[in-house]
Design a protein around this motif. Structure first.
Motif, PDB file in Angstrom:
ATOM      1  N   UNK A 136       0.802  -1.109   0.049  1.00  0.00           N
ATOM      2  CA  UNK A 136       0.152   0.058   0.172  1.00  0.00           C
ATOM      3  C   UNK A 136       0.951   1.266   0.110  1.00  0.00           C
ATOM      4  N   UNK A 137       1.801   1.292   0.757  1.00  0.00           N
ATOM      5  CA  UNK A 137       2.897   2.388   0.701  1.00  0.00           C
ATOM      6  C   UNK A 137       3.559   2.540  -0.619  1.00  0.00           C
ATOM      7  N   UNK A 138       3.989   1.300  -1.176  1.00  0.00           N
ATOM      8  CA  UNK A 138       4.626   1.692  -2.411  1.00  0.00           C
ATOM      9  C   UNK A 138       3.788   1.985  -3.521  1.00  0.00           C
ATOM     10  N   UNK A 139       2.412   1.524  -3.391  1.00  0.00           N
ATOM     11  CA  UNK A 139       1.492   2.165  -4.568  1.00  0.00           C
ATOM     12  C   UNK A 139       1.246   3.546  -3.948  1.00  0.00           C
ATOM     13  N   UNK A 140       1.047   4.023  -2.896  1.00  0.00           N
ATOM     14  CA  UNK A 140       0.826   5.441  -2.743  1.00  0.00           C
ATOM     15  C   UNK A 140       2.004   6.376  -3.237  1.00  0.00           C
ATOM     16  N   UNK A 141       3.502   5.862  -3.156  1.00  0.00           N
ATOM     17  CA  UNK A 141       4.442   6.469  -3.584  1.00  0.00           C
ATOM     18  C   UNK A 141       4.409   6.598  -5.119  1.00  0.00           C
ATOM     19  N   UNK A 142       4.033   5.549  -5.697  1.00  0.00           N
ATOM     20  CA  UNK A 142       4.034   5.342  -7.240  1.00  0.00           C
ATOM     21  C   UNK A 142       2.985   6.327  -7.577  1.00  0.00           C
ATOM     22  N   UNK A 143       1.746   6.416  -7.203  1.00  0.00           N
ATOM     23  CA  UNK A 143       0.587   7.366  -7.443  1.00  0.00           C
ATOM     24  C   UNK A 143       0.998   8.748  -7.231  1.00  0.00           C
ATOM     25  N   UNK A 144       1.676   9.075  -6.183  1.00  0.00           N
ATOM     26  CA  UNK A 144       2.353  10.384  -5.788  1.00  0.00           C
ATOM     27  C   UNK A 144       3.198  10.829  -7.019  1.00  0.00           C
ATOM     28  N   UNK A 145       4.056  10.057  -7.461  1.00  0.00           N
ATOM     29  CA  UNK A 145       5.305  10.392  -8.018  1.00  0.00           C
ATOM     30  C   UNK A 145       4.634  10.480  -9.662  1.00  0.00           C
ATOM     31  N   UNK A 146       3.772   9.710  -9.995  1.00  0.00           N
ATOM     32  CA  UNK A 146       2.842   9.807 -11.252  1.00  0.00           C
ATOM     33  C   UNK A 146       1.927  11.240 -11.218  1.00  0.00           C
ATOM     34  N   UNK A 147       1.348  11.563 -10.263  1.00  0.00           N
ATOM     35  CA  UNK A 147       0.621  12.766 -10.147  1.00  0.00           C
ATOM     36  C   UNK A 147       1.595  14.003 -10.255  1.00  0.00           C
ATOM     37  N   UNK A 148       2.596  13.888  -9.652  1.00  0.00           N
ATOM     38  CA  UNK A 148       3.700  15.280  -9.762  1.00  0.00           C
ATOM     39  C   UNK A 148       4.120  15.342 -11.044  1.00  0.00           C
ATOM     40  N   UNK A 149       4.525  14.119 -11.896  1.00  0.00           N
ATOM     41  CA  UNK A 149       5.040  13.925 -13.209  1.00  0.00           C
ATOM     42  C   UNK A 149       4.095  14.486 -14.156  1.00  0.00           C
ATOM     43  N   UNK A 150       2.620  14.077 -14.036  1.00  0.00           N
ATOM     44  CA  UNK A 150       1.542  14.589 -15.010  1.00  0.00           C
ATOM     45  C   UNK A 150       1.492  16.030 -14.856  1.00  0.00           C
ATOM     46  N   UNK A 151       1.499  16.820 -13.297  1.00  0.00           N
ATOM     47  CA  UNK A 151       1.284  17.994 -13.293  1.00  0.00           C
ATOM     48  C   UNK A 151       2.476  18.789 -14.013  1.00  0.00           C
ATOM     49  N   UNK A 152       3.636  18.415 -13.849  1.00  0.00           N
ATOM     50  CA  UNK A 152       4.984  18.859 -14.433  1.00  0.00           C
ATOM     51  C   UNK A 152       4.623  19.018 -15.899  1.00  0.00           C
TER      52      UNK A 152
END
Length: 53
Positions: free
Chosen positions: A7-23
């Motif tokens: 769950x923590x790994x999934x949260x980190x992946x989704x957070x990273x993807x969200x940041x990349x998409x925003x950029x």
């Protein structure tokens, strides 16, 4: 314990993807503004475009 780590790994992946998409959205907006400014300054009716497509 493994489920918690997953769950923590999934949260980190989704957070990273969200940041990349925003950029990427910011990059797209900047490119759009540059394109629009070039279109306006060169003139819409001019057959001489400032880009080669």
């Amino acid at each position: 314990m493994v489920a918690l780590l997953l769950v923590l790994l999934l949260a980190l992946i989704l957070f990273g993807a969200g940041f990349a998409l925003k950029a990427l959205w910011w990059v797209a907006v900047i490119v759009l503004v540059i394109w629009a400014l070039g279109f306006v300054f060169r003139g819409a009716e001019s057959g001489n475009r400032w880009y080669r497509w």
